[in-house]
Design an enzyme around this catalytic site. Sequence first.
Site, mmCIF file in Angstrom:
data_model
loop_
_atom_site.group_PDB
_atom_site.id
_atom_site.type_symbol
_atom_site.label_atom_id
_atom_site.label_comp_id
_atom_site.label_asym_id
_atom_site.label_seq_id
_atom_site.Cartn_x
_atom_site.Cartn_y
_atom_site.Cartn_z
ATOM 1 N N THR A 6 0.821 -1.205 0.000
ATOM 2 C CA THR A 6 0.000 0.000 0.000
ATOM 3 C C THR A 6 0.858 1.259 0.000
ATOM 4 O OG1 THR A 6 -1.479 1.287 1.433
ATOM 5 C CG2 THR A 6 -0.129 -0.340 2.523
ATOM 6 N N ASP A 7 0.304 2.345 -0.520
ATOM 7 C CA ASP A 7 1.036 3.619 -0.482
ATOM 8 C C ASP A 7 1.195 4.147 0.947
ATOM 9 O OD1 ASP A 7 -1.600 4.396 -0.027
ATOM 10 O OD2 ASP A 7 -1.672 5.896 -1.626
ATOM 11 N N GLU A 8 0.394 3.599 1.884
ATOM 12 C CA GLU A 8 0.454 4.119 3.263
ATOM 13 C C GLU A 8 1.809 3.857 3.911
ATOM 14 O OE1 GLU A 8 -2.809 3.630 5.879
ATOM 15 O OE2 GLU A 8 -4.289 3.945 4.312
ATOM 16 N N TYR A 53 -1.489 -0.156 11.240
ATOM 17 C CA TYR A 53 -1.731 -0.846 9.960
ATOM 18 C C TYR A 53 -0.545 -0.647 9.017
ATOM 19 C CZ TYR A 53 -3.285 -1.308 5.106
ATOM 20 O OH TYR A 53 -3.348 -1.632 3.770
ATOM 21 N N LYS A 78 2.213 -3.297 7.430
ATOM 22 C CA LYS A 78 2.422 -3.505 5.987
ATOM 23 C C LYS A 78 3.882 -3.198 5.614
ATOM 24 C CE LYS A 78 -0.303 -4.406 3.210
ATOM 25 N NZ LYS A 78 -0.787 -5.732 2.696
ATOM 26 N N ARG A 136 -9.076 11.127 13.200
ATOM 27 C CA ARG A 136 -8.366 9.850 13.400
ATOM 28 C C ARG A 136 -7.009 10.166 14.035
ATOM 29 N NH1 ARG A 136 -7.474 6.407 7.981
ATOM 30 N NH2 ARG A 136 -9.442 5.401 8.538
HETATM 31 P P1 NAD Z 1 -10.202 -6.619 2.851
HETATM 32 O O1 NAD Z 1 -10.125 -6.331 4.315
HETATM 33 O O2 NAD Z 1 -11.433 -6.281 2.104
HETATM 34 O O3 NAD Z 1 -9.919 -8.177 2.601
HETATM 35 C C1 NAD Z 1 -8.953 -8.885 3.285
HETATM 36 C C2 NAD Z 1 -9.236 -10.384 3.096
HETATM 37 O O4 NAD Z 1 -8.194 -11.109 3.780
HETATM 38 C C3 NAD Z 1 -10.568 -10.846 3.697
HETATM 39 O O5 NAD Z 1 -11.238 -11.680 2.786
HETATM 40 C C4 NAD Z 1 -10.162 -11.608 4.944
HETATM 41 O O6 NAD Z 1 -11.063 -12.644 5.291
HETATM 42 C C5 NAD Z 1 -8.807 -12.168 4.537
HETATM 43 N N1 NAD Z 1 -7.938 -12.450 5.686
HETATM 44 C C6 NAD Z 1 -7.690 -11.643 6.747
HETATM 45 N N2 NAD Z 1 -6.874 -12.267 7.609
HETATM 46 C C7 NAD Z 1 -6.558 -13.471 7.043
HETATM 47 C C8 NAD Z 1 -5.716 -14.535 7.433
HETATM 48 N N3 NAD Z 1 -5.029 -14.509 8.583
HETATM 49 N N4 NAD Z 1 -5.618 -15.607 6.622
HETATM 50 C C9 NAD Z 1 -6.326 -15.661 5.456
HETATM 51 N N5 NAD Z 1 -7.133 -14.678 5.049
HETATM 52 C C10 NAD Z 1 -7.244 -13.588 5.822
HETATM 53 O O7 NAD Z 1 -8.926 -5.912 2.234
HETATM 54 P P2 NAD Z 1 -8.729 -5.227 0.802
HETATM 55 O O8 NAD Z 1 -9.142 -3.821 0.885
HETATM 56 O O9 NAD Z 1 -9.279 -6.118 -0.225
HETATM 57 O O10 NAD Z 1 -7.132 -5.239 0.722
HETATM 58 C C11 NAD Z 1 -6.445 -6.364 0.174
HETATM 59 C C12 NAD Z 1 -4.957 -6.084 0.222
HETATM 60 O O11 NAD Z 1 -4.660 -4.923 -0.534
HETATM 61 C C13 NAD Z 1 -4.415 -5.828 1.623
HETATM 62 O O12 NAD Z 1 -3.170 -6.437 1.728
HETATM 63 C C14 NAD Z 1 -4.278 -4.318 1.694
HETATM 64 O O13 NAD Z 1 -3.254 -3.951 2.567
HETATM 65 C C15 NAD Z 1 -3.942 -3.988 0.257
HETATM 66 N N6 NAD Z 1 -4.345 -2.657 -0.234
HETATM 67 C C16 NAD Z 1 -5.629 -2.227 -0.056
HETATM 68 C C17 NAD Z 1 -6.009 -0.987 -0.597
HETATM 69 C C18 NAD Z 1 -7.421 -0.464 -0.449
HETATM 70 O O14 NAD Z 1 -7.680 0.685 -0.805
HETATM 71 N N7 NAD Z 1 -8.377 -1.258 0.021
HETATM 72 C C19 NAD Z 1 -5.072 -0.210 -1.276
HETATM 73 C C20 NAD Z 1 -3.766 -0.683 -1.417
HETATM 74 C C21 NAD Z 1 -3.420 -1.916 -0.899
HETATM 75 O O1 DAU Z 2 -4.013 4.152 0.657
HETATM 76 C C1 DAU Z 2 -4.312 2.791 0.612
HETATM 77 C C2 DAU Z 2 -5.091 2.395 1.844
HETATM 78 O O2 DAU Z 2 -6.406 2.935 1.678
HETATM 79 C C3 DAU Z 2 -5.162 0.896 2.070
HETATM 80 O O3 DAU Z 2 -3.875 0.425 2.323
HETATM 81 C C4 DAU Z 2 -6.090 0.559 3.241
HETATM 82 O O4 DAU Z 2 -6.231 -0.835 3.359
HETATM 83 C C5 DAU Z 2 -7.440 1.180 2.982
HETATM 84 O O5 DAU Z 2 -8.288 0.952 4.090
HETATM 85 C C6 DAU Z 2 -7.314 2.675 2.725
HETATM 86 O O6 DAU Z 2 -6.907 3.367 3.922
HETATM 87 P P1 DAU Z 2 -7.510 4.806 4.326
HETATM 88 O O7 DAU Z 2 -7.326 4.983 5.771
HETATM 89 O O8 DAU Z 2 -7.044 5.859 3.407
HETATM 90 O O9 DAU Z 2 -9.078 4.506 3.958
HETATM 91 P P2 DAU Z 2 -10.437 4.830 4.718
HETATM 92 O O10 DAU Z 2 -11.542 4.504 3.771
HETATM 93 O O11 DAU Z 2 -10.480 4.224 6.082
HETATM 94 O O12 DAU Z 2 -10.378 6.397 4.892
HETATM 95 C C7 DAU Z 2 -10.224 7.262 3.771
HETATM 96 C C8 DAU Z 2 -10.127 8.679 4.309
HETATM 97 O O13 DAU Z 2 -11.429 9.053 4.822
HETATM 98 C C9 DAU Z 2 -9.175 8.853 5.464
HETATM 99 O O14 DAU Z 2 -8.567 10.137 5.368
HETATM 100 C C10 DAU Z 2 -10.063 8.798 6.716
HETATM 101 C C11 DAU Z 2 -11.355 9.400 6.214
HETATM 102 N N1 DAU Z 2 -12.595 8.891 6.855
HETATM 103 C C12 DAU Z 2 -12.769 7.540 6.877
HETATM 104 C C13 DAU Z 2 -13.911 6.999 7.436
HETATM 105 C C14 DAU Z 2 -14.106 5.512 7.503
HETATM 106 C C15 DAU Z 2 -13.547 9.760 7.339
HETATM 107 O O15 DAU Z 2 -13.380 11.009 7.285
HETATM 108 N N2 DAU Z 2 -14.685 9.242 7.887
HETATM 109 C C16 DAU Z 2 -14.897 7.894 7.978
HETATM 110 O O16 DAU Z 2 -15.944 7.465 8.519
#
Ligand code: NAD
Ligand code: DAU
Length: 352
Positions: free
Chosen positions: A135-137, A160, A164, A289
């Site tokens: 992730t970019d985070e 988190y 990562k 947050r």
């Molecule tokens: P998500 O939370 O929707 O899905 C995670 C999945 O992993 C779920 O199906 C969960 O059941 C499974 N899981 C969790 N713990 C596990 C374990 N111990 N063993 C097996 N399975 C397990 O997450 P997402 O948003 O789909 O993210 C997927 C990946 O992409 C993550 O690694 C996250 O860090 C990365 N990522 C997410 C974003 C985003 O914006 N959502 C952006 C960049 C990178």
């Molecule tokens: O940048 C990639 C990441 O994006 C992934 O690695 C993470 O898995 C994914 O959860 C996401 O992280 P963020 O923290 O950026 O996403 P989130 O949707 O939780 O929040 C997006 C922004 O919105 C953040 O600045 C917090 C804000 N927010 C979020 C929630 C849930 C609010 O203001 N109100 C809210 O209720």
Amino acid sequence: MKTYLVTGGAGFIGSNFIIYMLNKYSDVKIINIDSLTYAGNLENLKSIENNKNHVFIQADICDKEAIAKIFADNDIDYVVNFAAESHVDRSIKNPEIFVKTNVLGTVTLLDAAKKAWTISDDKYKEGVKYLQVSTDEVYGSLGSEGFFREDTPLDPHSPYSASKSSADMFVKAYGDTYKFPINITRCSNNYGPFQFPEKLIPLIINNALNKKDLPIYGDGMQIRDWLYVEDHCKAIDMVVRDGRLGEVYNVGGHNERTNITIVKTIIEYIKDNVDSEVSENLIKYVEDRKGHDRRYGIAPDKIKADLGWYPETTFEVGIKKTIKWYLENMDWMKNVTSGEYQNYYEKMYSNK
Ligand code: NAD
Ligand code: DAU
């Protein structure tokens, strides 16, 4: 026929990736392992449930024996590790599970793949690869200018992103120490179908449709770089196939928006197309947050130059597609926010 071990394939991006791959290729087999936490939902995979090239196994990526057995039973060519605890707010409340799944789980997978693929010291089966979905985070937070590049130092702020980053370091260490074939992708914020409604976009859609408060953390001026999930899937497919071994690739589409802009965009769409009573009056500014990163912005120049990747879906198109998907899949939303999760969800997310 290439065999992919996809972890976390019942979650948001993992399920989109499996659907993308099976719709695109008839010569790939996908073994999907997921422990089915609150974020994993097999309903996400309904459209490919009869596809014989998809096999689901419920397993935890930290379970050494289970993972070793999956490698022993299958001739795996690629590992794509999506499985993770993925929500920053949860990591602030309970960091430990993030260390377990995101760090220990990654090392368990690396180790099992290394054992299964080793031919002799530092020599591996032809053509194999381990891809870590990061992730970019991990890069921390930007000021008003500049972008994250692959050589930007890691500077995680939340538990988190610390987990990562640690996982990324282990993946890199396997590459450096054992010449293990790896890639790491670092993508910006995804949005699209099947995202659990704890994350900003589906949370706001769900709350707006139910005329509940729309919680904005702090001043709402934090910036995220939004990418439609299918474009992320395309990038991962390209990196698995053609990414240069050992390299990190940033993925993002220069779609930076403030959180308040995202929320107002969703309100406007719902007000104009679904319910004229939905308005900005629902917006509620709440406590910020802890350690909230201000701005993320990805420079995707390397993946464009090396692999020809580019994002196909603009934010304007993607956000409409996404809202429409949630409107057409209200049962999905109901299912993931009810049953055993209902009390937890209601307490944590529905009216912050
Ligand atoms: P998500 O939370 O929707 O899905 C995670 C999945 O992993 C779920 O199906 C969960 O059941 C499974 N899981 C969790 N713990 C596990 C374990 N111990 N063993 C097996 N399975 C397990 O997450 P997402 O948003 O789909 O993210 C997927 C990946 O992409 C993550 O690694 C996250 O860090 C990365 N990522 C997410 C974003 C985003 O914006 N959502 C952006 C960049 C990178
Ligand atoms: O940048 C990639 C990441 O994006 C992934 O690695 C993470 O898995 C994914 O959860 C996401 O992280 P963020 O923290 O950026 O996403 P989130 O949707 O939780 O929040 C997006 C922004 O919105 C953040 O600045 C917090 C804000 N927010 C979020 C929630 C849930 C609010 O203001 N109100 C809210 O209720």
